[in-house]
Design a protein around this motif. Structure first.
Motif, PDB file in Angstrom:
ATOM      1  N   ARG A  77      60.603 -50.972  -6.792  1.00  0.00           N
ATOM      2  CA  ARG A  77      60.547 -50.423  -8.149  1.00  0.00           C
ATOM      3  C   ARG A  77      60.934 -48.952  -8.106  1.00  0.00           C
ATOM      4  O   ARG A  77      60.510 -48.219  -7.219  1.00  0.00           O
ATOM      5  CB  ARG A  77      59.146 -50.572  -8.725  1.00  0.00           C
ATOM      6  N   PHE A  78      61.787 -48.563  -9.059  1.00  0.00           N
ATOM      7  CA  PHE A  78      62.170 -47.150  -9.180  1.00  0.00           C
ATOM      8  C   PHE A  78      61.860 -46.704 -10.596  1.00  0.00           C
ATOM      9  O   PHE A  78      62.398 -47.254 -11.554  1.00  0.00           O
ATOM     10  CB  PHE A  78      63.662 -46.981  -8.882  1.00  0.00           C
ATOM     11  N   GLU A  79      60.964 -45.748 -10.740  1.00  0.00           N
ATOM     12  CA  GLU A  79      60.544 -45.267 -12.059  1.00  0.00           C
ATOM     13  C   GLU A  79      60.166 -46.454 -12.953  1.00  0.00           C
ATOM     14  O   GLU A  79      60.478 -46.486 -14.137  1.00  0.00           O
ATOM     15  CB  GLU A  79      61.660 -44.428 -12.711  1.00  0.00           C
TER      16      GLU A  79
ATOM     17  N   LEU B 130      69.197 -47.671  -3.915  1.00  0.00           N
ATOM     18  CA  LEU B 130      69.153 -47.026  -5.234  1.00  0.00           C
ATOM     19  C   LEU B 130      70.562 -46.740  -5.743  1.00  0.00           C
ATOM     20  O   LEU B 130      70.859 -46.953  -6.919  1.00  0.00           O
ATOM     21  CB  LEU B 130      68.328 -45.734  -5.167  1.00  0.00           C
TER      22      LEU B 130
ATOM     23  N   GLU C 286      71.478 -45.862  -9.581  1.00  0.00           N
ATOM     24  CA  GLU C 286      70.668 -44.641  -9.695  1.00  0.00           C
ATOM     25  C   GLU C 286      71.343 -43.535  -8.887  1.00  0.00           C
ATOM     26  O   GLU C 286      71.656 -43.725  -7.714  1.00  0.00           O
ATOM     27  CB  GLU C 286      69.251 -44.886  -9.151  1.00  0.00           C
TER      28      GLU C 286
ATOM     29  N   PHE D 162      67.964 -38.517  -7.906  1.00  0.00           N
ATOM     30  CA  PHE D 162      66.780 -38.871  -7.116  1.00  0.00           C
ATOM     31  C   PHE D 162      65.637 -37.892  -7.347  1.00  0.00           C
ATOM     32  O   PHE D 162      64.498 -38.169  -7.046  1.00  0.00           O
ATOM     33  CB  PHE D 162      67.130 -38.894  -5.622  1.00  0.00           C
TER      34      PHE D 162
ATOM     35  N   VAL E  59      62.350 -38.428  -2.494  1.00  0.00           N
ATOM     36  CA  VAL E  59      61.680 -39.220  -3.534  1.00  0.00           C
ATOM     37  C   VAL E  59      60.202 -39.351  -3.166  1.00  0.00           C
ATOM     38  O   VAL E  59      59.785 -38.998  -2.058  1.00  0.00           O
ATOM     39  CB  VAL E  59      62.303 -40.630  -3.678  1.00  0.00           C
TER      40      VAL E  59
ATOM     41  N   ALA F  42      64.988 -40.518   1.217  1.00  0.00           N
ATOM     42  CA  ALA F  42      65.393 -41.892   0.916  1.00  0.00           C
ATOM     43  C   ALA F  42      66.448 -42.403   1.899  1.00  0.00           C
ATOM     44  O   ALA F  42      66.506 -43.587   2.197  1.00  0.00           O
ATOM     45  CB  ALA F  42      65.934 -41.978  -0.519  1.00  0.00           C
TER      46      ALA F  42
ATOM     47  N   ASP G 169      57.124 -48.703  -4.214  1.00  0.00           N
ATOM     48  CA  ASP G 169      57.103 -48.131  -5.561  1.00  0.00           C
ATOM     49  C   ASP G 169      57.624 -46.692  -5.457  1.00  0.00           C
ATOM     50  O   ASP G 169      56.978 -45.840  -4.853  1.00  0.00           O
ATOM     51  CB  ASP G 169      55.669 -48.171  -6.110  1.00  0.00           C
ATOM     52  N   ILE G 170      58.798 -46.459  -6.043  1.00  0.00           N
ATOM     53  CA  ILE G 170      59.477 -45.175  -5.853  1.00  0.00           C
ATOM     54  C   ILE G 170      59.557 -44.416  -7.169  1.00  0.00           C
ATOM     55  O   ILE G 170      59.813 -45.002  -8.225  1.00  0.00           O
ATOM     56  CB  ILE G 170      60.909 -45.397  -5.299  1.00  0.00           C
ATOM     57  N   ARG G 171      59.324 -43.130  -7.084  1.00  0.00           N
ATOM     58  CA  ARG G 171      59.516 -42.259  -8.242  1.00  0.00           C
ATOM     59  C   ARG G 171      60.375 -41.077  -7.824  1.00  0.00           C
ATOM     60  O   ARG G 171      60.461 -40.762  -6.647  1.00  0.00           O
ATOM     61  CB  ARG G 171      58.171 -41.774  -8.781  1.00  0.00           C
ATOM     62  N   ARG G 172      60.990 -40.439  -8.822  1.00  0.00           N
ATOM     63  CA  ARG G 172      61.735 -39.218  -8.520  1.00  0.00           C
ATOM     64  C   ARG G 172      60.766 -38.178  -7.992  1.00  0.00           C
ATOM     65  O   ARG G 172      59.619 -38.118  -8.427  1.00  0.00           O
ATOM     66  CB  ARG G 172      62.417 -38.686  -9.784  1.00  0.00           C
TER      67      ARG G 172
END
Lengths: 99, 470
Positions: A18-20, A36, A41, A44, A68, A78, A88-91
């Motif tokens: 999951r990204f954002e 990504l 995407e 980052f 990230v 990354a 689970d990835i977020r900026r």
């Protein structure tokens, strides 16, 4: 921005990350940065100084532009991280003075 | 934190598993040195032979792929303690004691001890600071290579390649073969470059590397891609991402090429952060316009237990790196008492001859494809330090208000203090200081580096402490 040239090796397991909050299908064994980029995407993180958007630049662990947050841990490269199912990835949100 | 006094002491620790590291490790194993190999990547090959063990990837040019695969196979067949995914962020060296290497693996800090250390950390792209180079969509040509080799990925839209050198042409050929639209190749250079190179043509011919080079150049020209030569100024345009490249040539032609991906490349420079942080002396290499660690013919650095080989000691390429790695291992074996000096010399002789021959070809390449954009005048607004967003103008202002060297620029502006630790700004800062003070870059020097050479999360120490707690 990038596309996969060929079907990935059928021996590699599909993984889901999951990204954002968005679910992305990736291939086991590939780096998070590649997964990504393949999903379209390209931003980052925001620069901690001006907030300007940044994305992968060198992809070999030297430039730190692809940082990230992975499963709550910020500042992860990354391009040096192999995707794992359920990541689970977020900026990256580190801002100057808070690190 | 793991590795107490009862832990083994290796004869040799090799940092990096590219062509130099793989070849060095295989020979170390053959000689019977107890060896640990520490590499950041998940599999052997380094950047040039990245993912070389997986046939399912992208076909690379035949010969080089075979050589890489052979090195990787010999490496795998050797009894070693190989630790992929492991970064080395500090090495303690005390005369008469084993070295202590500090590691980061799976977000945990660890350490190993070894009597000798061989650094084979390869190269990084030379920074090419131009307006707009921090925009998403701008990458290094090396980054495109990595996506191609490790993930079979290519740019989806039009790409513009900017710079010079064999890797630029190879990438153009590979992208064209993958049906990627190369909208333009903006070749940086000047007419004087060929004249400067010709003096070194005999050495290049003698080195034997000219055949592959000429074949690549022919293949590149045969594609008929839009090529603009003698480009001297480049601006990457875009708002939130790159949208195109504006250029000007030495004789005043100009134009704009729309692009989704822009890739920069003016050669590579030694990845010497670790060597510098542990106190290895540097020298200015005028022919390659870069600092590099000072070494002797055995790869011996100024730090007694540490040798440096391959591109991390000076750019010589993937053919030369295995030879330098093997030569250095023979000296390491002598140093730990495994070989006599006479045995070392006898075994090193053929490697030395082959290496000298290859090295004779290098000055031609260096003169033919010198850094141009990376050494041309910088406008004040251009970002020099990407991490801390320090501009050329800010560096000049700090110099005008009394800063005199790279370390003062760092203290004044945080330039080089971000996560990349100066990897992508140090050459530019040195150049700006040299220009402002009217002195050679050799005299200016570069940032003093201190460990850790990569940021270590506190949690990584905590994880290791918890593990060790009773």
């Amino acid at each position: 921005m990038f596309r996969r040239r060929a079907q990935s090796d059928p021996g590699l397991p599909p993984v889901s990350i999951r990204f954002e909050g968005r679910t992305i299908a990736a291939t086991g064994g590939e780096t998070l940065a590649a997964a990504l980029l393949a999903a379209g995407e390209e931003v980052f993180r925001a620069s901690p100084v001006s907030g300007a958007p940044r994305g992968p630049f060198c992809l070999m662990g030297a430039c730190f532009e692809c940082l990230v947050e992975i499963d709550g841990m910020p500042g992860q490269q990354a391009c040096m991280t192999i995707v794992r199912d359920g990541m689970d990835i977020r900026r990256d949100r580190i801002v100057e003075g808070e690190e | 934190m793991t590795a107490g006094q009862d832990e083994p002491i290796f004869d040799l620790a090799i940092v990096g598993a590219g062509p130099a590291g793989m070849a060095a490790a295989a020979l170390a194993g053959e000689i019977g040195l107890s060896t640990v190999v520490l590499d950041e990547q998940p599999s052997p090959g380094g950047q040039i032979y990245r993912n070389v063990e997986h046939a399912g990837g992208v076909p690379l040019p035949g010969a080089s792929r075979e050589k890489g695969a052979a090195l990787a196979a010999a490496f795998r067949a050797t009894a070693l303690d190989y630790r992929p995914g492991t970064g080395v962020w500090h090495i303690e060296t005390h005369p008469g004691e084993p070295c202590r290497l500090w590691l980061l693996r799976d977000a945990r800090v660890g350490q190993v001890r070894a009597r000798r250390v061989l650094l084979a950390t390869g190269a990084t792209e030379r920074p090419v600071p131009v307006p707009g180079w921090t925009l998403p969509g701008v990458l290094t040509v090396g980054a495109l290579q990595i996506l191609l080799k490790s993930a079979g990925m290519v740019p989806a839209g039009p790409v513009v390649l900017v710079g010079n050198g064999p890797l630029l042409y190879l990438t153009a050929v590979q992208l064209a073969a993958a049906d990627t639209r190369v909208a333009a190749v903006l070749e940086t250079g000047a007419k004087a470059d060929l004249r400067a190179a010709l003096r070194h043509l005999p050495g290049f011919v003698a080195s034997g590397t000219w055949r592959a080079g000429l074949a690549l150049l022919r293949e590149f020209r045969a594609l008929g891609l839009p090529v603009v030569r003698d480009v001297s100024e480049v601006t990457i345009e875009g708002g939130d991402r790159a949208s195109g490249v504006r250029y000007r040539t030495a004789d005043g032609q100009s134009g704009t090429v729309p692009a989704e991906v822009v890739a920069l490349h003016e050669g590579v420079i030694p990845a010497s952060s670790l060597a510098r942080a542990i106190g290895c002396d540097l020298v200015w290499d005028a022919g390659q316009a870069t600092f590099r660690p000072e070494i002797d013919t055995w790869g011996q650095s100024s730090v007694a237990a540490v040798q440096i080989v391959g591109d991390s000691a000076g750019i010589a390429g993937a053919e030369a790196a295995p030879l330098a790695g093997r030569i250095a291992v023979l000296e390491a074996a002598r140093a730990v008492g495994r070989l006599t000096e006479a045995e070392r010399d006898r075994r090193a002789a053929p490697f030395g001859r082959a290496l000298s021959s290859l090295l004779r070809g290098r000055p031609f390449i260096d003169r033919l494809y010198p850094p141009r954009l990376a050494r041309s005048p910088l406008a004040d607004p251009v970002v020099v330090c990407r991490c801390e967003e320090v501009t050329a103008g800010a560096v000049r202002a700090a110099l005008a208000s009394g800063a005199s060297g790279p370390n003062q620029i760092k203290a004044f502006l945080r330039c080089g203090m971000g996560p990349c630790q100066g990897r992508f700004c140090a050459p530019t800062v040195t150049r700006l200081i040299a220009e402002a003070r009217g002195v050679p870059e050799a005299e200016v020097g570069s940032f003093r580096l201190r460990p850790p050479v990569k940021p270590i999360p506190l949690a990584a120490f905590a994880a290791a402490m918890e593990e060790d707690a009773p």
